[in-house]
Design an enzyme around this catalytic site. Structure first.
Site, PDB file in Angstrom:
ATOM      1  N   ARG A 135     -96.529 -18.734  12.028  1.00  8.19           N
ATOM      2  CA  ARG A 135     -96.340 -17.952  13.254  1.00  8.19           C
ATOM      3  C   ARG A 135     -96.071 -18.870  14.437  1.00  8.19           C
ATOM      4  NH1 ARG A 135    -100.360 -19.380  16.270  1.00  8.19           N
ATOM      5  NH2 ARG A 135    -102.420 -19.756  15.373  1.00  8.19           N
ATOM      6  N   GLY A 147     -96.815 -20.212  18.357  1.00  2.30           N
ATOM      7  CA  GLY A 147     -98.030 -20.468  19.112  1.00  2.30           C
ATOM      8  C   GLY A 147     -98.756 -21.726  18.670  1.00  2.30           C
ATOM      9  N   ARG A 148     -99.978 -21.877  19.200  1.00  2.00           N
ATOM     10  CA  ARG A 148    -100.747 -23.090  18.951  1.00  2.00           C
ATOM     11  C   ARG A 148    -101.999 -22.755  18.140  1.00  2.00           C
ATOM     12  NH1 ARG A 148     -99.693 -26.343  24.637  1.00  2.00           N
ATOM     13  NH2 ARG A 148    -100.591 -28.070  23.459  1.00  2.00           N
ATOM     14  N   TYR A 149    -103.146 -23.299  18.489  1.00  2.00           N
ATOM     15  CA  TYR A 149    -104.347 -23.008  17.720  1.00  2.00           C
ATOM     16  C   TYR A 149    -105.000 -21.706  18.194  1.00  2.00           C
ATOM     17  CZ  TYR A 149    -104.480 -27.591  15.472  1.00  2.00           C
ATOM     18  OH  TYR A 149    -104.184 -28.696  14.703  1.00  2.00           O
ATOM     19  N   ALA A 182    -104.891 -12.096  21.669  1.00  2.00           N
ATOM     20  CA  ALA A 182    -103.900 -13.123  21.338  1.00  2.00           C
ATOM     21  C   ALA A 182    -102.741 -12.485  20.576  1.00  2.00           C
ATOM     22  CB  ALA A 182    -104.539 -14.223  20.494  1.00  2.00           C
ATOM     23  N   ILE A 183    -101.545 -13.026  20.787  1.00  2.00           N
ATOM     24  CA  ILE A 183    -100.353 -12.547  20.089  1.00  2.00           C
ATOM     25  C   ILE A 183     -99.645 -13.744  19.466  1.00  2.00           C
ATOM     26  CG2 ILE A 183     -98.056 -11.510  20.364  1.00  2.00           C
ATOM     27  CD1 ILE A 183     -99.194  -9.730  22.505  1.00  2.00           C
ATOM     28  N   CYS A 191    -104.867 -21.341  22.162  1.00  2.04           N
ATOM     29  CA  CYS A 191    -103.443 -21.212  22.502  1.00  2.04           C
ATOM     30  C   CYS A 191    -102.972 -22.304  23.448  1.00  2.04           C
ATOM     31  CB  CYS A 191    -103.144 -19.826  23.085  1.00  2.04           C
ATOM     32  SG  CYS A 191    -103.528 -18.476  21.955  1.00  2.04           S
TER      33      CYS A 191
END
Length: 217
Positions: A67, A69-71, A139-140, A170
């Site tokens: 996906r 994004g980050r963590y 979060a998305i 994020c």
């Protein structure tokens, strides 16, 4: 369209494998689209933009995902919505899809008495925390493969907020994380699922082009 609700936590790797298989089946026309509501045991997940410096204390399993994004952290008390939708038949507009998700979450939170909003330069869903400062409540993170979506969004009903301390959520260190319970709103997973499904028709109509706007507001 299949709606699936899991009442017990599903291991993240198991859910990821199920999404991969369903993505291929939806693309091939051998399975219906799926909206899956669930929770995971505690886990940190890394998106395609994850920075190793944001992994502060890997106290739980860390899973690499496809996906964006980050963590992020997932765990009990955080309700997740995975969407396996055929965007090839729903406008082929990833930006519209993400804005639609934002609006769906924001509207559902509003139905439960929590004002929330999206911020263009900050990924996620935001609200006012108990101290008056902005904090993330949802979060998305999505992936689109062969025009079929994967992953989706997560909303903090009543997770252990200390678990977010193992990462920079994020990649945004300046803001905290909150939950419905912290804000004094007690909502069970079943209640959240019902509220979300009540607004699903609006979200799907937006994807199908029945509304002219594609913004989150």
């Amino acid at each position: 369209m299949e709606w699936r609700r899991s009442s017990t936590p599903v291991p993240y790797r198991e859910a990821l494998a199920a999404q991969e298989a369903r993505n291929a089946a939806v693309h091939d026309g051998t399975a219906d689209e799926l909206i899956w509501l669930l929770e995971h045991p505690p886990v940190y997940t890394a998106g395609t933009s994850a920075d190793a410096a944001d992994l502060i204390d890997p106290r739980f399993d860390v899973v690499q995902t496809g996906r964006g994004g980050r963590y992020t952290y997932h765990g009990p008390g955080m309700r997740i919505c995975y969407l396996l939708l055929d965007l090839g038949q729903r406008g082929r507009d990833v930006r519209c899809f993400v804005h639609g998700l934002e609006r769906w979450v924001i509207t559902t939170l509003g139905d439960l008495g929590v004002e929330a909003w999206a911020v263009p330069e900050r990924v996620g869903i935001w609200t006012r925390d108990v101290d008056g400062r902005e904090a993330k409540i949802g979060a998305i993170g999505v992936r689109v493969r062969r025009w079929v979506s994967m992953h989706g969004f997560a909303v903090n009903l009543d997770p252990d907020l200390s678990h977010f301390g193992g990462i920079v959520p994020c990649g945004i260190a300046e803001y905290g994380v909150t939950s419905l319970a912290r804000l004094g709103v007690r909502v069970s997973g079943a209640e959240w699922d019902a509220a979300l499904q009540a607004r699903a028709g609006e979200f799907l109509e937006r994807l199908e082009g029945k509304e002219a706007t594609c913004t989150a507001g």
